[in-house]
Scaffold this motif. Structure first.
Motif, PDB file in Angstrom:
ATOM      1  N   MET A 169       0.838  -1.192   0.000  1.00 38.11           N
ATOM      2  CA  MET A 169       0.000   0.000   0.000  1.00 38.11           C
ATOM      3  C   MET A 169       0.878   1.250   0.000  1.00 38.11           C
ATOM      4  N   PRO A 170       0.555   2.241  -0.841  1.00 36.96           N
ATOM      5  CA  PRO A 170       1.335   3.486  -0.819  1.00 36.96           C
ATOM      6  C   PRO A 170       1.131   4.237   0.490  1.00 36.96           C
ATOM      7  N   ARG A 171       2.114   5.045   0.870  1.00 35.28           N
ATOM      8  CA  ARG A 171       2.037   5.797   2.124  1.00 35.28           C
ATOM      9  C   ARG A 171       1.461   7.193   1.927  1.00 35.28           C
ATOM     10  N   ALA A 172       1.713   7.812   0.793  1.00 30.68           N
ATOM     11  CA  ALA A 172       1.223   9.172   0.563  1.00 30.68           C
ATOM     12  C   ALA A 172      -0.299   9.199   0.671  1.00 30.68           C
ATOM     13  N   ARG A 173      -0.820  10.248   1.275  1.00 32.90           N
ATOM     14  CA  ARG A 173      -2.239  10.284   1.640  1.00 32.90           C
ATOM     15  C   ARG A 173      -3.169  10.079   0.449  1.00 32.90           C
ATOM     16  N   GLY A 174      -2.965  10.844  -0.634  1.00 35.35           N
ATOM     17  CA  GLY A 174      -3.858  10.721  -1.783  1.00 35.35           C
ATOM     18  C   GLY A 174      -3.757   9.364  -2.440  1.00 35.35           C
ATOM     19  N   ALA A 175      -2.541   8.874  -2.649  1.00 34.79           N
ATOM     20  CA  ALA A 175      -2.350   7.567  -3.275  1.00 34.79           C
ATOM     21  C   ALA A 175      -2.930   6.457  -2.410  1.00 34.79           C
ATOM     22  N   ARG A 176      -2.782   6.574  -1.097  1.00 33.31           N
ATOM     23  CA  ARG A 176      -3.331   5.541  -0.216  1.00 33.31           C
ATOM     24  C   ARG A 176      -4.856   5.523  -0.279  1.00 33.31           C
ATOM     25  N   ALA A 177      -5.482   6.705  -0.344  1.00 35.23           N
ATOM     26  CA  ALA A 177      -6.942   6.756  -0.449  1.00 35.23           C
ATOM     27  C   ALA A 177      -7.413   6.065  -1.726  1.00 35.23           C
ATOM     28  N   VAL A 178      -6.706   6.278  -2.824  1.00 34.50           N
ATOM     29  CA  VAL A 178      -7.050   5.613  -4.078  1.00 34.50           C
ATOM     30  C   VAL A 178      -6.853   4.103  -3.942  1.00 34.50           C
ATOM     31  N   ALA A 179      -5.739   3.689  -3.351  1.00 39.41           N
ATOM     32  CA  ALA A 179      -5.457   2.262  -3.197  1.00 39.41           C
ATOM     33  C   ALA A 179      -6.509   1.579  -2.331  1.00 39.41           C
ATOM     34  N   GLU A 180      -6.913   2.225  -1.244  1.00 42.23           N
ATOM     35  CA  GLU A 180      -7.917   1.633  -0.366  1.00 42.23           C
ATOM     36  C   GLU A 180      -9.245   1.480  -1.088  1.00 42.23           C
ATOM     37  N   GLU A 181      -9.599   2.463  -1.912  1.00 43.52           N
ATOM     38  CA  GLU A 181     -10.849   2.369  -2.664  1.00 43.52           C
ATOM     39  C   GLU A 181     -10.791   1.233  -3.676  1.00 43.52           C
ATOM     40  N   MET A 183      -8.894  -1.453  -3.435  1.00 45.49           N
ATOM     41  CA  MET A 183      -8.921  -2.723  -2.709  1.00 45.49           C
ATOM     42  C   MET A 183     -10.352  -3.114  -2.355  1.00 45.49           C
ATOM     43  N   ARG A 184     -11.173  -2.112  -2.005  1.00 44.97           N
ATOM     44  CA  ARG A 184     -12.579  -2.400  -1.694  1.00 44.97           C
ATOM     45  C   ARG A 184     -13.346  -2.780  -2.952  1.00 44.97           C
ATOM     46  N   ASP A 185     -13.005  -2.132  -4.060  1.00 46.37           N
ATOM     47  CA  ASP A 185     -13.800  -2.307  -5.277  1.00 46.37           C
ATOM     48  C   ASP A 185     -12.891  -2.247  -6.500  1.00 46.37           C
ATOM     49  N   TRP A 221       0.001  -1.420 -10.322  1.00 40.89           N
ATOM     50  CA  TRP A 221      -0.572  -1.674  -8.998  1.00 40.89           C
ATOM     51  C   TRP A 221      -2.039  -2.077  -9.115  1.00 40.89           C
ATOM     52  N   ARG A 222      -2.790  -1.357  -9.950  1.00 38.39           N
ATOM     53  CA  ARG A 222      -4.221  -1.683 -10.114  1.00 38.39           C
ATOM     54  C   ARG A 222      -4.397  -3.078 -10.683  1.00 38.39           C
ATOM     55  N   LEU A 223      -3.542  -3.454 -11.673  1.00 35.95           N
ATOM     56  CA  LEU A 223      -3.625  -4.798 -12.233  1.00 35.95           C
ATOM     57  C   LEU A 223      -3.334  -5.843 -11.159  1.00 35.95           C
ATOM     58  N   HIS A 224      -2.311  -5.603 -10.334  1.00 34.63           N
ATOM     59  CA  HIS A 224      -1.977  -6.528  -9.254  1.00 34.63           C
ATOM     60  C   HIS A 224      -3.152  -6.677  -8.292  1.00 34.63           C
ATOM     61  N   CYS A 225      -3.793  -5.553  -7.977  1.00 33.33           N
ATOM     62  CA  CYS A 225      -4.953  -5.571  -7.085  1.00 33.33           C
ATOM     63  C   CYS A 225      -6.095  -6.378  -7.693  1.00 33.33           C
ATOM     64  N   ARG A 226      -6.357  -6.177  -8.969  1.00 36.81           N
ATOM     65  CA  ARG A 226      -7.448  -6.892  -9.627  1.00 36.81           C
ATOM     66  C   ARG A 226      -7.169  -8.386  -9.702  1.00 36.81           C
ATOM     67  N   LEU A 227      -5.918  -8.753  -9.966  1.00 43.11           N
ATOM     68  CA  LEU A 227      -5.599 -10.180 -10.034  1.00 43.11           C
ATOM     69  C   LEU A 227      -5.712 -10.828  -8.660  1.00 43.11           C
TER      70      LEU A 227
END
Length: 551
Positions: A169-181, A183-185, A221-227
């Motif tokens: 997971m990225p640490r920067a606030r904006g990138a982490r918010a995107v990553a968390e979203e 991961m949920r969907d 990263w998004r592809l890794h999350c989707r897989l």
């Protein structure tokens, strides 16, 4: 421990609930479920007919996949609520819309599901997580009465191929918010530019933060999350076409190419291999949620009244720190706030300010419900330790409305994010007055709490300029308890409490004339003189000094 919150504030009448509308600036990409708890709401999609929803009714609103808002600014979704209405917007998985329900649909919400839905909103807009909840679990609303969702396996048991690990997971606030979203969907399909706009960043910054913090580009990263999600859905028994839709691929061919490139197996080959392993069939929370989503289409068409969950499962947040102060309110049951080795109990009706920059865990016990009410910047509120304020049940609807306005696009036209500070300024300041030494004698303490409750109320502090004249009816032993246990007479104690409240209100930016009225002084000069005697500074000088400290 329980914070010093036995002082009952918020016991008066709450403000009126204004009307609200869904902001067209928040271009939605997900389907939406709107549930009306009280009042009346109106929903329209495009040029279609308007649904008028009363308390106890809900509407399924199909996904809006527009890339941009039309130039004329007309919203595809028109959602408005009348004054006095509390309506919760709930967001299922983006893939639900692709599997059916293309039309605006009305349905009834059984009354025994209300607390479950309120808690679901909390879990969607906060870091809480808990078994039995997910955006997709809305489907359970209209399941057949005898049906029960499978119990999800604990997260962290990787059902995937050997060597598969979740992306960092990225640490920067904006990138982490995107990553968390994501991961949920993982099916959400926004460009990096649109993601950047949602987190108030730039595409360049977002790309840089993903690469610096994870070693992967945003697209990788998004592809890794989707897989990773695809692995879970295959393990749950979904076919390849279904999995492709669930995780955001246009079709099975795209998923097959990406899956084979990452794991050396096609999804079909992996599925066959997986089910030869011991323990096959155990579901992760995400896969169990997807199973529940399959019932969402049926739920709009079945007439059987669904059985409500037997209990609300416990929930908790991971250990984390916020860069702003967060106000969280216990609507039902009880919970706790852990900071270091200190536990603070949270009771029904209590709103807790959680200080910024303190690592903490917030938890809810079984059959308990909480809601976030809003945030405060560290420049607007000076807070270094948790602070609690208690509200009577008469405030429930209004506080729910505050939570919805703070954490969704359904809000009044004149919504002000600082409203939470204005609303609770007096309660916060009065609660802080409890830092003045309190008597331990039960009768004296009751008098002290009553004094705090009535400061600034009409008739409650009418003699602030001649403190002590209303003490004739206080028994001598209570006066003695104040002197013995606080080192102050009752008159002096009340004066100190007022000055403590005044200090916090001034530090929060309130005008001296406003502060004078709030703590019971009819005239500003009299208040200024009293404040100067106590602090050695005039109210204006004190306010200027505190403002300089925060720069």
């Amino acid at each position: 421990m329980t914070l010093s919150s036995s002082f009952a504030t918020g016991s008066g009448r709450p403000p009126a609930i204004p009307g609200a509308r869904w902001s067209p600036a928040d271009a939605p990409v997900r389907p939406l479920l709107l549930w009306v708890r009280t009042g009346m709401a109106h929903v329209r999609v495009g040029d279609g007919p308007t649904l008028h929803l009363k308390a106890g009714e809900g509407a399924w609103i199909p996904a809006d996949d527009r890339a941009e808002i039309p130039a004329d600014g007309r919203a595809e979704r028109a959602i408005t609520t009348e004054p006095g209405t509390v309506a919760f917007p709930l967001c299922p998985h983006a893939g639900v819309g692709a599997r059916g329900l293309p039309d605006l649909t009305r349905f009834d919400v059984p009354s025994d599901w209300q607390d479950w839905l309120i808690q679901l909103f909390n879990l969607q807009v906060t870091p809480f997580s808990g078994h039995g909840y997910s955006p997709e679990a809305i489907a359970e609303l209209l399941r057949r009465p005898a049906a029960r969702p499978p119990r999800p396996a604990a997260l962290g048991h990787d059902p995937g191929p050997e060597g598969f690990v979740s992306p960092a997971m990225p640490r920067a606030r904006g990138a982490r918010a995107v990553a968390e979203e994501l991961m949920r969907d993982p099916a959400l399909d926004l460009t990096v530019e649109r993601w950047a706009a949602r987190v108030l960043s730039s595409a360049r910054t977002l790309r840089r933060d993903f690469l610096a913090d994870t070693g992967l580009t945003f697209e990788q990263w998004r592809l890794h999350c989707r897989l990773g999600a695809a692995v879970e859905f295959l393990a749950a028994g979904y076919d390849v076409d279904q999995v492709a839709a669930l995780v955001g691929f246009a079709g099975r061919n795209g998923l097959t190419r990406a899956f084979k490139g990452r794991f050396g197996l096609t999804p079909h080959e992996f599925g066959r291999k997986l089910f030869t392993r011991p323990g096959a069939g155990a579901l992760t929370q995400r896969a169990a949620a997807a199973r529940q989503t399959d019932d969402l289409i049926r739920m709009m068409r079945e007439t059987d009244t669904p059985a409500a969950p037997e209990m609300l499962p416990p929930a908790s947040t991971p250990s984390h720190a916020n860069d702003i102060h967060v106000l969280s309110w216990m609507y039902r049951g009880s919970g706790y706030l852990d900071i270091g080795d200190q536990r603070y109990e949270r009771e029904r009706g209590v709103a807790t300010w959680i200080p910024a920059e303190l690592e903490h865990v917030t938890g809810l016990r079984e059959n308990s419900v909480s809601l976030p009410l809003g945030n405060a910047n560290t420049a607007d509120l000076h807070l270094t330790a948790p602070l609690q304020v208690r509200f009577s049940p008469a405030w429930d609807d209004y506080l729910m409305f505050c939570s919805i306005s703070a954490r969704s696009a359904l809000r009044p036209d004149d919504h002000n994010p600082r409203h939470v500070l204005d609303l609770f300024a007096e309660q916060v300041a009065t609660q802080r007055a409890l830092s003045v030494p309190m008597p331990t004698d039960p009768r004296a303490r009751a008098v002290a709490l009553e004094c705090l409750r009535r400061i600034g109320e009409p008739g409650g502090a009418h003699d602030a300029e001649a403190d002590g004249t209303q003490d004739a009816d206080v028994r001598a032993e209570i006066h003695r308890a104040f002197r013995d246990e606080t080192g102050m007479t009752l008159v002096r104690w009340r004066y100190a409490a007022r000055m403590r409240i005044a200090r916090d209100l001034l530090a929060g930016g309130a005008q001296p004339s406003t502060v004078a009225r709030r703590i019971g002084y009819a005239h500003l000069p009299t208040f200024s003189a009293a404040f100067s005697r106590f602090h050695g500074l005039s109210p204006r000088e004190y306010q200027q000094r505190e403002a300089a400290k925060s720069r």
